[in-house]
Design an enzyme around this catalytic site. Structure first.
Site, PDB file in Angstrom:
ATOM      1  CG  MET A   1     -11.776  -2.564   5.010  1.00 52.70           C
ATOM      2  SD  MET A   1     -10.283  -2.118   4.201  1.00 52.70           S
ATOM      3  CE  MET A   1      -9.199  -1.505   5.271  1.00 52.70           C
TER       4      MET A   1
ATOM      5  CG  ASP B   1      -5.126   2.458   0.822  1.00 52.95           C
ATOM      6  OD1 ASP B   1      -5.968   1.756   0.738  1.00 52.95           O
ATOM      7  OD2 ASP B   1      -4.053   2.178   0.874  1.00 52.95           O
TER       8      ASP B   1
ATOM      9  CG  HIS C   1      -3.989  -1.624  -1.585  1.00 58.26           C
ATOM     10  ND1 HIS C   1      -5.172  -2.383  -1.934  1.00 58.26           N
ATOM     11  CD2 HIS C   1      -4.316  -0.773  -0.604  1.00 58.26           C
ATOM     12  CE1 HIS C   1      -5.885  -2.116  -1.166  1.00 58.26           C
ATOM     13  NE2 HIS C   1      -5.690  -1.086  -0.383  1.00 58.26           N
TER      14      HIS C   1
ATOM     15  CG  ASP D   1      -6.177  -2.728   3.171  1.00 56.67           C
ATOM     16  OD1 ASP D   1      -5.306  -2.555   3.630  1.00 56.67           O
ATOM     17  OD2 ASP D   1      -6.920  -1.771   2.315  1.00 56.67           O
TER      18      ASP D   1
ATOM     19  CG  MET E   1      -8.585   7.335   2.302  1.00 63.75           C
ATOM     20  SD  MET E   1      -7.394   7.515   3.656  1.00 63.75           S
ATOM     21  CE  MET E   1      -6.586   5.902   3.671  1.00 63.75           C
TER      22      MET E   1
ATOM     23  CG  HIS F   1      -9.266   0.283  -0.602  1.00 66.85           C
ATOM     24  ND1 HIS F   1      -8.772   0.175   0.484  1.00 66.85           N
ATOM     25  CD2 HIS F   1     -10.747   0.308  -0.408  1.00 66.85           C
ATOM     26  CE1 HIS F   1      -9.697   0.078   1.635  1.00 66.85           C
ATOM     27  NE2 HIS F   1     -10.997   0.110   0.968  1.00 66.85           N
TER      28      HIS F   1
ATOM     29  CG  MET G   1     -11.341   3.578   2.031  1.00 63.66           C
ATOM     30  SD  MET G   1      -9.690   3.553   2.983  1.00 63.66           S
ATOM     31  CE  MET G   1      -8.563   3.351   1.478  1.00 63.66           C
TER      32      MET G   1
ATOM     33  CB  SER H   1      -0.806  -0.091   1.255  1.00 66.40           C
ATOM     34  OG  SER H   1      -1.568   1.420   1.433  1.00 66.40           O
TER      35      SER H   1
END
Ligand code: DX5
Ligand code: ZN
Length: 217
Positions: A137, A35, A33, A175, A37, A66, A68, A8
């Site tokens: 998660m 992320d 990966h 994750d 957000m 991913h 979020m 990540s």
């Protein structure tokens, strides 16, 4: 198939991402990966399209995005255009998850559905036939470097049963808080992809740590 490792980038050095991406290119990592957000779905803000686009230009590894973010359907096409190969959305974040995973696939990406630690697995039962991956998660989303939630093992078991009954090709990704101590048990539980941020980037030798995760037993 050996376990896939997805470092990540949330724990990477944002002032010198190129160096970290080049290190990952030389490593045994399978996926990167990423992320995303929005500060609404989770209490943190990370990065978006320009960074993903730049990373796309710097690696041939699979980009595992991913999301979020709330109502992710608004941006699926843009994430695909930015270079995402796998796009995962939270079951808790969209009004119509089934429609969203269909859109992701229609864009030519693989679709993942994510569940938070407090979300029961039955919430995603009707999606299993339509997804490529379930992302479980193992921490509360929003931050790297948290401790692994042990109850995740029960959830992996339940998701595995569901997958074997409905759509055996679906991959399981875990994750949050993955480290060299719990990775072996995760692999034995049937996890296909391990995400790891802090464990890799805070280690003195990230290449070696990726190697150890990749060959864990
Ligand atoms: C948390 C993110 C994770 C995070 C994992 O919300 O989804 O991908 O970067 O970091 P570690 O491995 O440090 O828990
Ligand atoms: Zn993540």
């Amino acid at each position: 198939m050996s376990v896939l490792i997805a470092p990540s980038l949330l724990s990477a050095n944002f002032l010198n991402l190129q160096k970290d991406v080049e290190m990952l290119n030389r490593s045994e990592a399978d996926w990167l990966h990423l992320d995303v957000m929005d500060g609404v779905f989770v209490p943190n803000i990370s990065f978006g399209f320009p960074i993903i686009q730049k990373i796309r230009g710097a690696t041939t590894k699979i980009l595992d995005v991913h999301l979020m973010i709330i109502d992710p359907e608004r941006y699926l096409e843009r994430f695909r255009k930015a270079g995402a190969d796998v796009i995962s959305i939270h079951a808790e974040a969209c009004k119509n998850p089934l429609e969203s995973v269909k859109i992701i696939r229609s864009l030519g990406a693989r679709a993942g559905i994510v569940i938070n630690p407090e979300t029961p697995v039955n919430v995603i039962e009707n999606l299993i036939s339509q997804v490529d991956m379930v992302l479980i998660m193992s921490v509360h989303p929003g931050f790297g470097g948290q401790s692994f939630i042990q109850e995740t093992f029960g959830k992996i078991e339940a998701v595995k049963t569901m997958i074997s009954e409905i759509n055996p090709g679906v991959l399981i990704e875990v994750d949050g808080g993955v480290d060299l101590l719990n990775a072996g048990k995760l692999v034995k539980s049937g996890v296909d992809i391990l995400v790891a941020g802090n464990t890799i980037f805070a280690s003195p030798d990230p290449l070696q740590t990726i190697h150890l995760l990749k060959n864990i037993s």
